[in-house]
Write a protein that holds these residues in place. Structure first.
Motif, PDB file in Angstrom:
ATOM      1  N   GLN A 143       0.744  -1.452   0.113  1.00 19.52           N
ATOM      2  CA  GLN A 143       0.033  -0.477  -0.296  1.00 19.52           C
ATOM      3  C   GLN A 143       0.918   0.932  -0.165  1.00 19.52           C
ATOM      4  OE1 GLN A 143      -3.189   0.739   3.286  1.00 19.52           O
ATOM      5  NE2 GLN A 143      -2.248   2.621   3.653  1.00 19.52           N
ATOM      6  N   ILE A 144       0.875   1.672  -1.428  1.00 24.08           N
ATOM      7  CA  ILE A 144       1.647   2.850  -1.485  1.00 24.08           C
ATOM      8  C   ILE A 144       0.876   4.471  -1.193  1.00 24.08           C
ATOM      9  CG2 ILE A 144       3.192   4.341  -2.598  1.00 24.08           C
ATOM     10  CD1 ILE A 144       3.792   1.559  -4.118  1.00 24.08           C
ATOM     11  N   SER A 145       1.572   5.324  -0.339  1.00 25.18           N
ATOM     12  CA  SER A 145       0.404   6.619  -0.250  1.00 25.18           C
ATOM     13  C   SER A 145       0.934   7.373  -0.889  1.00 25.18           C
ATOM     14  CB  SER A 145       0.820   7.303   1.150  1.00 25.18           C
ATOM     15  OG  SER A 145       0.890   6.388   2.097  1.00 25.18           O
ATOM     16  N   LEU A 146      -0.139   7.903  -1.899  1.00 26.89           N
ATOM     17  CA  LEU A 146      -0.173   9.615  -2.430  1.00 26.89           C
ATOM     18  C   LEU A 146      -1.490  10.125  -2.411  1.00 26.89           C
ATOM     19  CD1 LEU A 146       1.749  10.261  -5.203  1.00 26.89           C
ATOM     20  CD2 LEU A 146       0.010   9.094  -6.948  1.00 26.89           C
ATOM     21  N   ASP A 147      -1.392  11.641  -2.098  1.00 25.24           N
ATOM     22  CA  ASP A 147      -2.159  12.363  -1.624  1.00 25.24           C
ATOM     23  C   ASP A 147      -3.004  13.283  -2.646  1.00 25.24           C
ATOM     24  OD1 ASP A 147      -2.811  10.845   1.133  1.00 25.24           O
ATOM     25  OD2 ASP A 147      -0.865  12.274   1.397  1.00 25.24           O
ATOM     26  N   ALA A 148      -2.031  12.969  -4.075  1.00 27.12           N
ATOM     27  CA  ALA A 148      -2.791  14.279  -4.594  1.00 27.12           C
ATOM     28  C   ALA A 148      -1.539  13.780  -6.598  1.00 27.12           C
ATOM     29  CB  ALA A 148      -2.171  15.636  -4.141  1.00 27.12           C
ATOM     30  N   PRO A 149      -2.683  14.374  -7.341  1.00 30.09           N
ATOM     31  CA  PRO A 149      -2.415  13.669  -8.548  1.00 30.09           C
ATOM     32  C   PRO A 149      -0.453  14.908  -9.113  1.00 30.09           C
ATOM     33  CG  PRO A 149      -4.588  14.665  -8.747  1.00 30.09           C
ATOM     34  CD  PRO A 149      -4.477  14.550  -7.422  1.00 30.09           C
ATOM     35  N   GLU A 174      -1.657  -0.775  -3.852  1.00 26.57           N
ATOM     36  CA  GLU A 174      -2.472  -0.437  -3.829  1.00 26.57           C
ATOM     37  C   GLU A 174      -2.425   1.154  -3.717  1.00 26.57           C
ATOM     38  OE1 GLU A 174      -4.585   0.895   0.557  1.00 26.57           O
ATOM     39  OE2 GLU A 174      -4.395  -0.968   0.848  1.00 26.57           O
ATOM     40  N   ILE A 175      -2.933   2.049  -4.240  1.00 28.92           N
ATOM     41  CA  ILE A 175      -3.171   3.397  -3.393  1.00 28.92           C
ATOM     42  C   ILE A 175      -3.171   3.674  -2.669  1.00 28.92           C
ATOM     43  CG2 ILE A 175      -2.731   5.682  -4.693  1.00 28.92           C
ATOM     44  CD1 ILE A 175      -1.643   4.846  -7.184  1.00 28.92           C
ATOM     45  N   SER A 176      -2.965   4.280  -1.648  1.00 32.17           N
ATOM     46  CA  SER A 176      -3.802   4.723  -0.289  1.00 32.17           C
ATOM     47  C   SER A 176      -3.773   6.536  -0.661  1.00 32.17           C
ATOM     48  CB  SER A 176      -3.975   4.566   0.697  1.00 32.17           C
ATOM     49  OG  SER A 176      -2.404   5.143   1.344  1.00 32.17           O
ATOM     50  N   THR A 177      -5.066   6.948  -0.842  1.00 30.43           N
ATOM     51  CA  THR A 177      -5.483   8.239  -0.236  1.00 30.43           C
ATOM     52  C   THR A 177      -5.636   9.411   0.620  1.00 30.43           C
ATOM     53  OG1 THR A 177      -5.267   8.868  -2.920  1.00 30.43           O
ATOM     54  CG2 THR A 177      -6.154  10.588  -1.636  1.00 30.43           C
ATOM     55  N   VAL A 178      -5.291   9.987   1.605  1.00 30.67           N
ATOM     56  CA  VAL A 178      -5.816  10.615   2.509  1.00 30.67           C
ATOM     57  C   VAL A 178      -6.567  11.743   2.309  1.00 30.67           C
ATOM     58  CG1 VAL A 178      -6.068  11.618   5.142  1.00 30.67           C
ATOM     59  CG2 VAL A 178      -4.582   9.203   4.233  1.00 30.67           C
ATOM     60  N   VAL A 179      -7.896  11.581   2.488  1.00 26.25           N
ATOM     61  CA  VAL A 179      -9.120  12.755   2.017  1.00 26.25           C
ATOM     62  C   VAL A 179      -9.070  14.159   2.417  1.00 26.25           C
ATOM     63  CG1 VAL A 179     -11.370  13.227   0.457  1.00 26.25           C
ATOM     64  CG2 VAL A 179      -9.173  11.077  -0.373  1.00 26.25           C
ATOM     65  N   PHE A 220       1.709  17.799   1.758  1.00 24.44           N
ATOM     66  CA  PHE A 220       1.084  17.177   2.532  1.00 24.44           C
ATOM     67  C   PHE A 220       1.951  16.326   3.907  1.00 24.44           C
ATOM     68  CE2 PHE A 220      -2.241  13.776   4.266  1.00 24.44           C
ATOM     69  CZ  PHE A 220      -2.773  14.443   5.247  1.00 24.44           C
ATOM     70  N   ARG A 221       2.921  15.778   2.778  1.00 23.83           N
ATOM     71  CA  ARG A 221       4.162  15.168   3.234  1.00 23.83           C
ATOM     72  C   ARG A 221       5.333  15.114   3.883  1.00 23.83           C
ATOM     73  NH1 ARG A 221       1.738  10.159   4.315  1.00 23.83           N
ATOM     74  NH2 ARG A 221      -0.249   9.782   2.622  1.00 23.83           N
ATOM     75  N   GLY A 222       5.277  16.752   3.944  1.00 18.72           N
ATOM     76  CA  GLY A 222       6.440  17.483   4.338  1.00 18.72           C
ATOM     77  C   GLY A 222       7.557  17.217   3.997  1.00 18.72           C
ATOM     78  N   ILE A 223       7.680  17.178   2.722  1.00 15.54           N
ATOM     79  CA  ILE A 223       9.163  17.318   2.495  1.00 15.54           C
ATOM     80  C   ILE A 223       9.006  17.172   0.912  1.00 15.54           C
ATOM     81  CG2 ILE A 223      11.429  15.859   1.823  1.00 15.54           C
ATOM     82  CD1 ILE A 223      10.856  16.302   4.900  1.00 15.54           C
ATOM     83  N   PRO A 224       9.736  18.275   0.251  1.00 12.58           N
ATOM     84  CA  PRO A 224      10.121  18.834  -1.186  1.00 12.58           C
ATOM     85  C   PRO A 224      10.457  17.736  -1.781  1.00 12.58           C
ATOM     86  CG  PRO A 224      10.451  20.813   0.600  1.00 12.58           C
ATOM     87  CD  PRO A 224      10.860  18.802   0.836  1.00 12.58           C
ATOM     88  N   GLY A 225       9.860  17.256  -2.675  1.00 11.33           N
ATOM     89  CA  GLY A 225      10.296  16.197  -4.131  1.00 11.33           C
ATOM     90  C   GLY A 225       9.877  15.067  -4.189  1.00 11.33           C
ATOM     91  N   VAL A 226       9.352  14.530  -3.075  1.00 14.95           N
ATOM     92  CA  VAL A 226       8.799  12.968  -2.645  1.00 14.95           C
ATOM     93  C   VAL A 226       7.826  12.372  -3.483  1.00 14.95           C
ATOM     94  CG1 VAL A 226       9.681  13.081   0.044  1.00 14.95           C
ATOM     95  CG2 VAL A 226       6.710  13.961  -0.708  1.00 14.95           C
ATOM     96  N   TRP A 227       6.894  13.531  -4.421  1.00 18.39           N
ATOM     97  CA  TRP A 227       6.043  12.707  -5.332  1.00 18.39           C
ATOM     98  C   TRP A 227       6.921  11.730  -6.576  1.00 18.39           C
ATOM     99  CZ3 TRP A 227       4.292  13.018 -10.220  1.00 18.39           C
ATOM    100  CH2 TRP A 227       2.948  12.574 -10.062  1.00 18.39           C
TER     101      TRP A 227
END
Length: 490
Positions: free
Chosen positions: A224-230, A263-268, A238-245
């Protein structure tokens, strides 16, 4: 507590919860000294035809009995002979046999209840470490490079051995960032060797091609990999560190290439609510196997962004959109919001196809989906799963900060069977407010973690539900008395 309101559920109780069957089930879930497995697990393995020598009592008594019971159960839920054949094929997977053992042990220990309580948790989410390379705004565990005592590697092995002995079918490693935890690869392999289905929740930034290949080699099944935005900046903020997307997206690609279920998980929250349509498209583009909507819980660092929680109306719109995607076959989606089960049922009103969506399952039986949904029961905190922290402390859910024991100090089986907090969470007659009278309380039950976060009461109404809007309004009035506005977009 027991809601045997349909012919299907009454049939189940007649089949399983009666004085004649219970002694048989209690015997089946006892461990054989010879095989070190329960008699049921061994017989289920032998049903597949993969073993050469089958004991006479199995061949002529136990296996025919189990086949008869399996066919009856499949028929009860609207299945066919082809479903029976697929079930026998599925029994080749050790974690399926362990899950069935947990079901039968649940009937032996607790009876047929709605929602169902297994004899051991189906899933333990193990927050493997407090270490993390990100600083996510919503982190329930407040992870980071902090000096907090974690179990040693030998203690982690002992903890896993205890869970294996209890019959655990599925284990998910989370955190913090689990890939930064001591001995993670060795522990994954140990869990796999026990026959558990192994999963990992990660921020994806450390999933290089070499790491993903090693994870597969150790026996990991699911990531399960966290990805919160396109949009990179939204995710990075949101993740607090530049460049992690970019690293996360590459991690998704590497995991897919290695053959993992992704699985892509997205905290909405209101950080990304307006981007859900684009997020669905991105998940499809990345060929994700599942897109999971994670319900925001204001706990841990999440308390600092409580103002970004969705209103009941906006959460309802989101759940209905996810239900639409599921019905239309756009994408496999799920949600940790228990209300998703209700939303999928309501979306399907008037349609021939019936779906009950959830966190751990999606039921698509045409006529029996609601019955299955009531058994699965929505919120599973302390009922179908529990969580474990890096020091061995046990909680009903990663989002529900009420300690119920410690894996190294307490009798795990006794804790699972008798702990007062866990038993309170399992009994839907304990619910208060609108959740107590809701016709969907057995299929949903509201998020107990959200109830606790807002009311400090695990039986309180979940203020995120459209049926509980009056509680949300009361909270808004109370919380906005503070100098800093707590809620936004309301």
């Amino acid at each position: 507590m027991i809601n045997m309101s349909t012919p299907t559920l009454r049939t189940l109780r007649h089949l399983f919860d009666n004085p004649l069957m219970l002694p048989i089930f209690k015997l089946l879930v006892k461990k054989s000294r010879k095989s070190k497995k329960t008699y049921l697990e061994k017989a289920l393995e032998d049903m597949t035809g993969n073993t050469k020598k089958i004991p006479m009592y199995e061949k002529y008594i136990l296996i025919p009995f189990l086949e008869m019971l399996t066919k009856k159960l499949i028929n009860t839920f609207g299945g066919t002979n082809e479903d029976f054949k697929q079930t026998i094929e599925d029994l080749k997977k050790p974690y399926i046999r362990r899950a069935i053992n947990a079901v039968v042990k649940g009937v032996a220990d607790f009876g047929v209840r709605v929602p169902f309580v297994p004899g051991s948790p189906f899933l333990v989410v193990w927050d493997y470490t407090w270490r993390c390379n990100l600083r996510c705004k919503h982190c329930y565990i407040d992870a980071g490079f902090v000096n907090r005592q974690e179990m040693t590697l030998n203690e982690r092995k002992r903890a896993l051995d205890t869970l294996a002995d209890a019959g655990l079918p599925i284990i998910a490693f989370s955190g913090g960032e689990p890939l930064m935890g001591v001995g993670i690869f060795e522990i994954i392999k140990r869990a796999h060797d026990y026959g558990m289905y192994t999963a990992m929740a990660t921020n994806g930034t450390l999933l290089t091609k070499e790491v993903t290949r090693k994870l597969v080699k150790m026996g990991l099944n699911y990531v399960q990999i966290s990805l919160d935005a396109p949009i990179p900046k939204v995710h990075d903020d949101f993740r607090g560190i530049p460049g992690v997307w970019n690293k996360t997206v590459q991690g998704i690609k590497n995991a897919k290439e290695a053959g993992l279920y992704v699985e892509i998980s997205t905290v909405v929250t209101y950080y990304n609510y307006h981007l859900i349509e684009k997020m669905i498209q991105l998940a499809k583009k990345l060929n994700a196997d599942l897109l999971m909507h994670y319900n925001f819980i204001p706990t841990g660092r999440g308390k600092d962004i409580i103002k970004m929680d969705l209103t009941p109306e906006d959460r309802e719109k989101l759940l209905r959109r996810l239900a639409e995607a599921l019905y239309n076959g756009e994408l496999q989606v799920a949600s940790t919001a228990p209300q998703f089960a209700r939303a999928t049922i309501q979306f399907g009103l008037g349609l021939e196809k019936k779906i009950v969506g959830g966190h751990f399952f999606i039921s698509g039986f045409t006529n029996k989906a609601i019955d299955i949904g009531e058994l699965v029961g929505g919120c599973g905190a302390g009922r179908t799963y529990i969580s474990m922290e890096p020091n061995g402390d046990i909680y009903p859910c990663v989002f529900l900060p009420i300690r119920v024991g410690n894996i190294l100090k307490d009798d795990f089986t006794d804790l699972w069977r008798n702990n007062q907090i866990l038993n309170t969470l399992r009994d839907r007659t304990n619910l208060k407010g609108s959740c107590a009278t809701c016709p969907y309380k057995y299929i949903c039950g509201g998020c107990r973690a959200r109830a606790y976060a807002y009311f400090r009461d695990i039986t309180a109404p979940d203020p995120g539900c459209i049926y509980n809007r009056k509680y949300w309004e009361a909270l808004k009035k109370e919380l906005t008395k503070k100098p800093i506005q707590v809620f936004a977009n309301i």
